[in-house]
Design a protein around this motif. Structure first.
Motif, mmCIF file in Angstrom:
data_model
loop_
_atom_site.group_PDB
_atom_site.id
_atom_site.type_symbol
_atom_site.label_atom_id
_atom_site.label_comp_id
_atom_site.label_asym_id
_atom_site.label_seq_id
_atom_site.Cartn_x
_atom_site.Cartn_y
_atom_site.Cartn_z
ATOM 1 N N SER A 128 0.828 -1.205 0.000
ATOM 2 C CA SER A 128 0.000 0.000 0.000
ATOM 3 C C SER A 128 0.866 1.261 0.000
ATOM 4 O O SER A 128 0.457 2.311 -0.526
ATOM 5 N N ASP A 129 2.060 1.185 0.572
ATOM 6 C CA ASP A 129 2.968 2.338 0.561
ATOM 7 C C ASP A 129 3.473 2.598 -0.850
ATOM 8 O O ASP A 129 3.603 3.760 -1.267
ATOM 9 N N ILE A 130 3.750 1.537 -1.591
ATOM 10 C CA ILE A 130 4.187 1.718 -2.976
ATOM 11 C C ILE A 130 3.047 2.304 -3.804
ATOM 12 O O ILE A 130 3.248 3.213 -4.607
ATOM 13 N N LEU A 152 4.132 6.189 -4.849
ATOM 14 C CA LEU A 152 4.938 5.615 -5.922
ATOM 15 C C LEU A 152 6.170 6.467 -6.227
ATOM 16 O O LEU A 152 7.219 5.939 -6.619
ATOM 17 N N TRP A 153 6.069 7.753 -5.994
ATOM 18 C CA TRP A 153 7.181 8.674 -6.275
ATOM 19 C C TRP A 153 8.422 8.319 -5.456
ATOM 20 O O TRP A 153 9.554 8.606 -5.864
ATOM 21 N N LYS A 154 8.248 7.676 -4.304
ATOM 22 C CA LYS A 154 9.387 7.301 -3.468
ATOM 23 C C LYS A 154 10.196 6.155 -4.076
ATOM 24 O O LYS A 154 11.296 5.862 -3.638
ATOM 25 N N MET A 182 12.371 2.847 -11.937
ATOM 26 C CA MET A 182 12.149 3.154 -13.354
ATOM 27 C C MET A 182 13.284 2.657 -14.225
ATOM 28 O O MET A 182 13.100 2.373 -15.415
ATOM 29 N N PHE A 183 14.481 2.547 -13.657
ATOM 30 C CA PHE A 183 15.659 2.181 -14.443
ATOM 31 C C PHE A 183 15.810 0.665 -14.574
ATOM 32 O O PHE A 183 16.723 0.190 -15.246
#
Length: 271
Positions: A134-136, A140-142, A147-148
């Motif tokens: 739920s934190d992700i 999500l910005w954290k 992304m890499f």
């Protein structure tokens, strides 16, 4: 509209528990959960008895190798919802997952979503209790460093309001809607019209998505993407070999060429 969420499982109680906890906190409330087990384990049976605050059904069958298509047909026959959402037992939906499917639903249309992959090292943190999915979802910005990692498919974890201009803009540019067996939905009547999942392809993954995708289209059902609206997390794990699909692909293509979209071994084989 009542929805039946059909969850395909095999012995993995821990992942199912994460799924159930997400379903207990969905923004859309009018749904039932059907746990379709490709087997009949005591551990799964005992866990299902502990589930609270959800309408739950549990279907089982003899454990005779991978027979996911048959287990999903069991769930289809047990369902009472007008609308069906299919997910896998290693995929945890976002809290607005059902709402997204319902919002984009259309008659004679199947929705196809995607998933964001959670790397094994983060799965381990979840198991240890130091990280919550739920934190992700909510922050999500954290986790932008993910992304890499191309395997993560970070973009599939970004939620876009389907009523907003940004979603409408992006959805026009990325309208591909090929079916992924872990995240799709349709009206129940459309699955019944093609006799459900085809159980004739052995242990292969053919009936999970590619087979019924063409069968749906041949029957007059169109495909539509629900990417970034009906999101889910996939818990990364070791891939299990489901055998050589080559001879079965030949059979599928013959059926496709003959427009044989109503399968011979589907719902009709169940008592």
């Amino acid at each position: 509209m009542k929805v039946s969420v059909i969850v395909a499982v095999y012995k993995d109680v821990w992942s199912l528990d994460l799924i159930i906890k997400s379903l207990q906190n969905q923004t859309y409330k009018n749904f039932e959960v059907i746990i379709v087990e490709d087997g009949n384990s005591s551990e799964m049976k005992d866990y299902v008895k502990t589930i609270e605050n959800l309408e739950v059904k549990h279907t089982t069958q003899e454990d005779m190798g991978v027979r996911k298509a048959r287990s999903q047909n069991n769930g289809l026959l047990a369902s009472s919802g007008e609308y069906l959402i299919f997910i896998d037992g290693d995929c945890v939906p976002y809290s607005n997952f059902i709402e997204g499917h319902v919002y984009l639903s259309e008659k004679k249309t199947a929705l196809s979503g995607r998933r964001m992959n959670i790397p094994i090292e983060l799965v381990q943190e979840i198991k240890e209790g130091s990280l919550l999915l739920s934190d992700i979802e909510n922050n999500l910005w954290k986790y932008t460093s993910l992304m890499f990692n191309k395997e993560v498919r970070f973009r599939q974890g970004i939620f876009l309001d389907p009523k907003g201009w940004l979603y409408k803009l992006i959805s026009k540019r990325d309208a591909s809607a090929s079916i992924l067996g872990c995240n799709f939905s349709c009206y129940k009547e459309d699955m019944i019209n093609i006799n459900g999942f085809d159980e004739s392809y052995g242990e292969t993954a053919i009936p999970d998505d590619m087979d019924w995708e063409w069968r749906f289209q041949a029957s007059g059902v169109k495909l539509k993407s629900c990417k970034n609206v009906a999101n889910q997390f996939h818990l990364d794990h070791k891939i299990h070999d489901r055998g050589d699909a080559t001879p079965y692909l030949k059979i599928m293509n013959e059926r496709k060429n003959n427009n044989q979209y109503i399968c011979e071994m589907g719902l009709n084989t169940h008592d």
